[in-house]
Write a protein that holds these residues in place. Sequence first.
Motif, PDB file in Angstrom:
ATOM      1  N   GLN A 101     -27.729  10.412   2.771  1.00 54.27           N
ATOM      2  CA  GLN A 101     -26.695   9.483   2.264  1.00 54.27           C
ATOM      3  C   GLN A 101     -26.513   9.614   0.764  1.00 54.27           C
ATOM      4  OE1 GLN A 101     -28.390   5.818   3.642  1.00 54.27           O
ATOM      5  NE2 GLN A 101     -27.939   6.311   5.782  1.00 54.27           N
ATOM      6  N   ASP A 102     -27.596   9.909   0.063  1.00 52.33           N
ATOM      7  CA  ASP A 102     -27.523  10.041  -1.395  1.00 52.33           C
ATOM      8  C   ASP A 102     -26.856  11.344  -1.837  1.00 52.33           C
ATOM      9  OD1 ASP A 102     -28.732   7.612  -1.678  1.00 52.33           O
ATOM     10  OD2 ASP A 102     -30.696   8.389  -2.252  1.00 52.33           O
ATOM     11  N   GLY A 103     -26.611  12.236  -0.883  1.00 53.91           N
ATOM     12  CA  GLY A 103     -25.885  13.462  -1.216  1.00 53.91           C
ATOM     13  C   GLY A 103     -26.743  14.688  -1.430  1.00 53.91           C
ATOM     14  N   ASN A 105     -28.191  18.194  -0.833  1.00 56.72           N
ATOM     15  CA  ASN A 105     -27.559  19.339  -0.173  1.00 56.72           C
ATOM     16  C   ASN A 105     -28.455  19.931   0.916  1.00 56.72           C
ATOM     17  OD1 ASN A 105     -26.811  19.763  -3.455  1.00 56.72           O
ATOM     18  ND2 ASN A 105     -25.111  19.536  -2.029  1.00 56.72           N
ATOM     19  N   THR A 135     -26.226  18.958   8.178  1.00 54.83           N
ATOM     20  CA  THR A 135     -27.258  18.819   7.143  1.00 54.83           C
ATOM     21  C   THR A 135     -28.314  19.911   7.298  1.00 54.83           C
ATOM     22  OG1 THR A 135     -26.916  16.446   6.930  1.00 54.83           O
ATOM     23  CG2 THR A 135     -29.063  17.291   6.222  1.00 54.83           C
ATOM     24  N   GLN A 322     -21.033  19.392  -3.425  1.00 56.95           N
ATOM     25  CA  GLN A 322     -20.977  18.276  -2.481  1.00 56.95           C
ATOM     26  C   GLN A 322     -20.997  18.876  -1.085  1.00 56.95           C
ATOM     27  OE1 GLN A 322     -18.608  15.026  -3.408  1.00 56.95           O
ATOM     28  NE2 GLN A 322     -19.522  15.123  -5.427  1.00 56.95           N
TER      29      GLN A 322
END
Length: 330
Positions: A101-103, A105, A135, A322
């Motif tokens: 969720q925090d991004g 990679n 992910t 992102q």
Amino acid sequence: MLDGIIGKSLQGASLSPEEIAYLFGVPLFSAESSKILAASRQKSEAASDGLAEVHAQVGLNIAPCPKNCAFCAFAEKNKVFATASQLSAEEAVAAAQRFEQDGANAVYVMATADYPFAKYLEMSREIRSSLKAETVLVANVGDFNDRQAQLLKDVGYSGIYHAVRLGEGCVTSLPVEQRLRTMKIAREVGLTVGTCVEPVGPEHGVEELVEKTLITREAFPCFSGAARRIPIPGTELAPHGKVSEARMAHILAVVRLAVGSATPGNCTHEPNVIGAAAGANLLWAESGSNPRDTAEKTQEKRGMTVQDCIKVFHEAEWQVLQGPSRLFPR
Ligand code: SF4
């Protein structure tokens, strides 16, 4: 001579051990050192399309580890952790989801070398099924055989983090050949390998830095880089102290120039602005156990968050990718 070596690296040619040693020997803060840092940054940006990445590691367990790597807080002989403890599946899933969720990679799952492999697979399945399909998941475990490599692949890992550490076989009980074999086996089953010149201490000379840099290059990794040793108080290596971030920036820049352009990533740890400015395009957030920390939950002490790492990159004028990692193809 320096301009020739830098030009050769930027054109994609392979540097010789002597050329790499020359770069490591350039004095810090000299005009020549500035050229090395600038060239490293240029090569990192070109190799990663100008996009840095933040990966995030969940440490599953703490245990007095019989492998006894002198630099590690888990080593039995270092007596940092007297008793074993581990995250529950729910805790590990929550940490991984938080990173997603925090991004982050990519999400790494780390366990000590003697964590039961079957249990590691079970936890990995839980984590994998709780994350988005895109992910990227990376394994950070002890050495494994070819059957286990295939199981890691089957459970949904895209790759592994593995390294032949500074002093391997001398300050650890693990033979260099075993570490190399694990990386080879991983590649053979299609697991992408990330590696690094680590953990660098002030006592390590140019000769060993060159040797370990060449090992990372020959591992055909998706990233190399350089990370310093964090002294664990009261242990045999602690009196050596630690390498400054300024010196690490020079070291990671030389590693970037020594490793081929087909390797897009160049990491450093722990995250810092001067390292990122000098060409590190991969940093780590951490939670749970951490071999550099004396706290059971590193997020409460040394471990940085994904947002912390993004901030470091922004201070170093990097844009951050992102979405899923491009270093580890999913
Ligand atoms: S680095 Fe890994 S193998 Fe070495 S003591 Fe720590 S957990 Fe064990």
